[in-house]
Design a protein around this motif. Structure first.
Motif, short mmCIF file in Angstrom:
data_model
loop_
_atom_site.label_atom_id
_atom_site.label_comp_id
_atom_site.label_asym_id
_atom_site.label_seq_id
_atom_site.Cartn_x
_atom_site.Cartn_y
_atom_site.Cartn_z
N ALA A 176 0.87 -1.18 0.00
CA ALA A 176 0.00 0.00 0.00
C ALA A 176 0.90 1.23 0.00
O ALA A 176 2.13 1.13 0.11
CB ALA A 176 -0.91 0.01 1.23
N GLY A 177 0.27 2.40 -0.14
CA GLY A 177 0.96 3.67 0.05
C GLY A 177 2.19 3.86 -0.82
O GLY A 177 2.18 3.58 -2.02
N SER A 178 3.26 4.32 -0.17
CA SER A 178 4.45 4.71 -0.94
C SER A 178 5.10 3.52 -1.65
O SER A 178 5.75 3.70 -2.69
CB SER A 178 5.47 5.42 -0.05
OG SER A 178 6.06 4.52 0.86
N GLY B 271 10.22 15.56 3.22
CA GLY B 271 9.18 14.59 2.85
C GLY B 271 9.51 13.19 3.32
O GLY B 271 9.15 12.21 2.66
N ASP B 272 10.16 13.06 4.49
CA ASP B 272 10.48 11.74 5.08
C ASP B 272 11.08 10.78 4.04
O ASP B 272 10.49 9.75 3.72
CB ASP B 272 9.22 11.08 5.68
CG ASP B 272 8.68 11.82 6.89
OD1 ASP B 272 9.40 12.68 7.43
OD2 ASP B 272 7.54 11.53 7.30
N PRO B 273 12.27 11.09 3.51
CA PRO B 273 12.84 10.23 2.47
C PRO B 273 13.26 8.85 3.01
O PRO B 273 13.62 8.72 4.18
CB PRO B 273 14.08 11.00 2.00
CG PRO B 273 14.43 11.88 3.15
CD PRO B 273 13.15 12.23 3.84
N GLY C 191 -1.09 6.02 12.24
CA GLY C 191 0.24 5.62 11.80
C GLY C 191 0.31 4.19 11.30
O GLY C 191 1.40 3.60 11.27
N CYS C 192 -0.86 3.67 10.92
CA CYS C 192 -0.86 2.31 10.37
C CYS C 192 -1.98 2.21 9.34
O CYS C 192 -2.76 3.14 9.17
CB CYS C 192 -1.05 1.27 11.48
SG CYS C 192 -2.65 1.32 12.29
N ARG C 193 -2.02 1.09 8.65
CA ARG C 193 -3.15 0.83 7.75
C ARG C 193 -3.86 -0.43 8.22
O ARG C 193 -3.19 -1.46 8.49
CB ARG C 193 -2.68 0.68 6.30
CG ARG C 193 -2.17 1.96 5.69
CD ARG C 193 -1.96 1.86 4.17
NE ARG C 193 -1.74 3.17 3.59
CZ ARG C 193 -0.54 3.72 3.42
NH1 ARG C 193 0.56 3.05 3.73
NH2 ARG C 193 -0.44 4.93 2.90
N PHE D 62 -8.76 9.72 5.60
CA PHE D 62 -8.52 11.18 5.59
C PHE D 62 -7.71 11.55 4.35
O PHE D 62 -8.09 12.45 3.59
CB PHE D 62 -7.79 11.59 6.87
CG PHE D 62 -7.44 13.04 6.92
CD1 PHE D 62 -8.42 14.00 7.14
CD2 PHE D 62 -6.12 13.46 6.75
CE1 PHE D 62 -8.09 15.36 7.18
CE2 PHE D 62 -5.80 14.81 6.79
CZ PHE D 62 -6.78 15.76 7.01
N ARG D 63 -6.61 10.81 4.11
CA ARG D 63 -5.75 11.14 2.97
C ARG D 63 -6.54 11.11 1.67
O ARG D 63 -6.33 11.92 0.78
CB ARG D 63 -4.59 10.14 2.85
CG ARG D 63 -3.60 10.14 4.02
CD ARG D 63 -2.39 9.25 3.69
NE ARG D 63 -1.50 9.07 4.81
CZ ARG D 63 -1.52 8.01 5.62
NH1 ARG D 63 -2.38 7.01 5.41
NH2 ARG D 63 -0.68 7.93 6.63
N GLN D 64 -7.46 10.15 1.55
CA GLN D 64 -8.18 9.95 0.29
C GLN D 64 -9.59 10.55 0.33
O GLN D 64 -10.40 10.26 -0.55
CB GLN D 64 -8.23 8.45 -0.03
CG GLN D 64 -6.83 7.86 -0.21
CD GLN D 64 -6.83 6.33 -0.35
OE1 GLN D 64 -7.87 5.70 -0.52
NE2 GLN D 64 -5.64 5.75 -0.28
N1 UDP Z 1 3.46 6.56 8.26
C1 UDP Z 1 3.34 7.41 9.34
N2 UDP Z 1 3.98 8.60 9.33
C2 UDP Z 1 4.75 9.00 8.28
C3 UDP Z 1 4.88 8.13 7.17
C4 UDP Z 1 4.22 6.91 7.19
O1 UDP Z 1 2.66 7.07 10.31
O2 UDP Z 1 5.33 10.10 8.33
C5 UDP Z 1 2.78 5.25 8.26
C6 UDP Z 1 1.60 5.21 7.30
O3 UDP Z 1 0.40 5.56 7.97
C7 UDP Z 1 1.60 3.75 6.88
C8 UDP Z 1 3.07 3.33 6.96
O4 UDP Z 1 3.70 4.28 7.81
O5 UDP Z 1 0.87 2.98 7.81
C9 UDP Z 1 3.75 3.28 5.63
O6 UDP Z 1 3.57 4.54 5.01
P1 UDP Z 1 4.02 4.75 3.49
O7 UDP Z 1 5.50 4.63 3.37
O8 UDP Z 1 3.21 3.87 2.60
O9 UDP Z 1 3.73 6.28 3.19
P2 UDP Z 1 2.40 7.11 2.86
O10 UDP Z 1 1.62 6.40 1.82
O11 UDP Z 1 1.69 7.19 4.18
O12 UDP Z 1 2.95 8.42 2.40
#
Ligand code: UDP
Ligand code: ADP
Length: 237
Positions: free
Chosen positions: A98-100, A128-130, A197-199, A214-216
């Motif tokens: 999922a996500g990134s 951007g949290d690299p 902080g999780c899915r 929220f994001r979507q």
């Molecule tokens: N996550 C978080 N804080 C951050 C980045 C990620 O709590 O600053 C959590 C996010 O909710 C997901 C997991 O870490 O459960 C993995 O996030 P991902 O790398 O897929 O990034 P995102 O899609 O959230 O940008």
């Protein structure tokens, strides 16, 4: 223990000193942010729901032998924690894509990842949290090899404990992020574990029940958090 000077106001929590330099008070606010703080909204009850959710999870993890910063829930939206020297690295485990990861590698959302993967990200909103790795974390002085190994070990223990806990509520733990710090020389789990902080997906319908709502802009964000809480046995009142 009384809260004193505000040390730091983060995106979702405020951090206060106490009269004891070994302890802090974290206040969970209703502020909800996405995209590294670009979008911020107030969601009623979020602070209180996440505080209770986090307290419940931290106690489960402590029972499983993971040392956490959690000391005591002080009020609806405040918790007393050990003051950690935070390591600026976010530890992410993924059980399903999922996500990134989906954006980076073009995987199908929901694809099972077996064995689960482990990734590190540098906690820095401006950048951007690299994504980073252990070598960089050591070279840049964020943590030692031994500390990083302990963080990885503990993150997998957390995954084992929580994947089972969510599964028992007919929920899938897709992925999650942890933050660790150092307390009197030991690696200790800090920050929070909540649907921010999780899915988490419903097992049968794959409905998203976490911050992706929220994001979507899917709506009913806190209602989803409350549903997860109720299914895993978090006391909400
Ligand atoms: N996550 C978080 N804080 C951050 C980045 C990620 O709590 O600053 C959590 C996010 O909710 C997901 C997991 O870490 O459960 C993995 O996030 P991902 O790398 O897929 O990034 P995102 O899609 O959230 O940008
Ligand atoms: P952010 O900093 O990402 O905006 P928050 O709004 O959740 O996040 O702010 C809480 C801050 O407190 C985070 O920077 C987190 O790393 C830090 N923190 C969490 N637990 C502890 C702890 N036990 N000791 C010291 N700092 C902590």
């Amino acid at each position: 223990m009384q809260k004193q000077k505000l040390l730091y106001k983060g995106k979702a929590k405020s951090v206060f000193e106490t009269e004891d330099s070994d302890f802090l008070v974290l206040e969970f606010r209703d502020d909800t942010s996405a995209f590294n703080g670009e979008r911020v909204e107030q969601l009623a009850r979020k602070g209180q729901v996440n505080n209770r959710f986090n307290a419940f999870i931290m106690q489960k993890l402590a029972e499983a032998g993971v040392e956490t910063h959690f000391e005591k829930q002080l009020s609806d939206n405040e918790v007393l924690v050990k003051r950690l020297d935070m390591i600026p690295v976010e530890c992410v485990v993924r059980n399903f894509a999922a996500g990134s990861l989906v954006r980076r590698l073009g995987l199908e959302e929901g694809q099972e990842l077996s064995p689960p993967t482990y990734e590190l990200f540098f906690k820095d909103d401006a950048l951007g949290d690299p994504m980073v790795n252990e070598s960089l974390s050591i070279t840049l002085g964020w943590a030692t090899q031994e500390q990083l190994a302990e963080m990885q070990r503990l993150t997998y223990v957390v995954n084992d404990v929580l994947a089972k806990l969510f599964d028992a509520g007919d929920l899938m733990l897709i992925d999650f992020k942890l933050e660790f710090g150092v307390y009197h020389g030991r690696i200790v789990l800090g920050d929070e574990f909540s649907p921010d902080g999780c899915r988490i997906w419903d097992k049968a319908t794959k409905k998203k029940l976490d911050k992706d709502r929220f994001r979507q802009s899917l709506g009913d964000v806190i209602e989803a958090y409350e549903e997860v809480a109720q299914r895993i046995g978090v006391p909400l009142d």
